[in-house]
Design an enzyme around this catalytic site. Structure first.
Site, PDB file in Angstrom:
ATOM      1  N   ASN A  76       3.265  -5.354   5.294  1.00 49.33           N
ATOM      2  CA  ASN A  76       2.593  -6.204   5.881  1.00 49.33           C
ATOM      3  C   ASN A  76       1.646  -6.987   4.770  1.00 49.33           C
ATOM      4  O   ASN A  76       1.417  -6.454   3.692  1.00 49.33           O
ATOM      5  CB  ASN A  76       1.621  -6.045   6.839  1.00 49.33           C
ATOM      6  CG  ASN A  76       2.211  -5.701   8.089  1.00 49.33           C
ATOM      7  OD1 ASN A  76       3.350  -6.457   8.384  1.00 49.33           O
ATOM      8  ND2 ASN A  76       1.972  -4.577   8.725  1.00 49.33           N
ATOM      9  N   HIS A  77       1.532  -8.184   4.776  1.00 50.54           N
ATOM     10  CA  HIS A  77       0.549  -8.815   3.775  1.00 50.54           C
ATOM     11  C   HIS A  77      -1.063  -9.014   4.321  1.00 50.54           C
ATOM     12  O   HIS A  77      -1.179  -8.714   5.461  1.00 50.54           O
ATOM     13  CB  HIS A  77       0.874 -10.399   3.764  1.00 50.54           C
ATOM     14  CG  HIS A  77       1.938 -10.673   3.007  1.00 50.54           C
ATOM     15  ND1 HIS A  77       2.042 -11.183   1.749  1.00 50.54           N
ATOM     16  CD2 HIS A  77       3.384 -10.027   3.084  1.00 50.54           C
ATOM     17  CE1 HIS A  77       3.402 -11.262   1.278  1.00 50.54           C
ATOM     18  NE2 HIS A  77       4.303 -10.758   2.070  1.00 50.54           N
ATOM     19  N   PRO A  78      -1.793  -8.825   3.742  1.00 55.24           N
ATOM     20  CA  PRO A  78      -3.276  -8.795   4.026  1.00 55.24           C
ATOM     21  C   PRO A  78      -3.808 -10.125   4.651  1.00 55.24           C
ATOM     22  O   PRO A  78      -4.570 -11.020   4.085  1.00 55.24           O
ATOM     23  CB  PRO A  78      -4.174  -8.484   2.849  1.00 55.24           C
ATOM     24  CG  PRO A  78      -3.307  -9.292   1.593  1.00 55.24           C
ATOM     25  CD  PRO A  78      -1.887  -9.082   1.992  1.00 55.24           C
TER      26      PRO A  78
END
Length: 209
Positions: A76-78
């Site tokens: 996942n990306h932040p």
């Protein structure tokens, strides 16, 4: 998809053209198809993949059948920050220093687990942190966002249960038999038993209490 079956190696994985692996350990009799990307995974005995499969931070048990174009454990990306683009946490390619090592390390520890004798259809996505139970079937094109119970067939977006493979008592017996943990000698000895009707197989190999 197999076009020509190759003779697999007991101790060295058979790796297709243009496949890349990093920080990954392999069991015996493993086959990876062409153009796979495998990072920070454990791949169990007798597992095989089709083409264009991408896996990260995942633990795959034994006898897993994987079709083509499968994604397991995508990171996942932040998205809760001002910027979710990779430059903001690992921007070396763009000339930025100071990688966010805490965030990157955390992602490595969000493990995805796939149980024994699981069949994963073409184009499946299994999200990071999900656990797939032994003997499950993931229908083609499914997006798995939650854990899947053992011996359950799921499909759809998001994936939902379609039906059980067997009655509860058969599922319980199979978990106790755990044929996927048999020695090579026992697998060879009882090889033809895997063609028996499930009731006959369970009756023959039922674990006595």
């Amino acid at each position: 998809m197999h076009i020509n079956f190759v003779k697999l190696s007991k101790d060295k994985p058979t790796i297709g053209k243009d496949t890349q692996t990093k920080n990954t350990t392999f069991g015996q009799w493993v086959e990876l198809g062409a153009s796979n990307l495998i990072d920070n995974c454990t791949i169990g005995d007798y597992d095989y993949t089709g083409q264009y499969c991408f896996m990260q931070n995942s633990d795959l048990k034994k006898f897993i059948s994987m079709a083509a174009m499968i994604r397991i454990g995508p990171t996942n990306h932040p998205y809760d920050r001002a910027a979710q683009h990779i430059f903001s946490y690992n921007g070396g390619a763009y000339g930025f220093g100071h990688p966010d090592t805490e965030f990157l390390e955390h992602r490595k520890h969000v493990r995805t687990t796939v149980g024994n004798d699981v069949w994963i259809g073409h184009g499946v996505i299994i999200q990071a942190g999900v656990t797939i139970g032994d003997g499950a079937v993931i229908g083609s094109g499914a997006v798995v966002t939650h854990d899947v119970e053992p011996f359950t067939i799921v499909g759809g977006i998001p994936a939902k249960p379609i039906k059980d493979r067997f009655p509860d008592e058969i599922k319980t017996d199979l978990e106790k038999i755990a044929w996927w943990d048999w020695s090579r000698e026992d697998l060879e000895k009882y090889y033809l038993d895997f063609r028996l009707p499930i009731e006959e197989f369970v009756k023959k190999h039922q674990v006595k209490e």
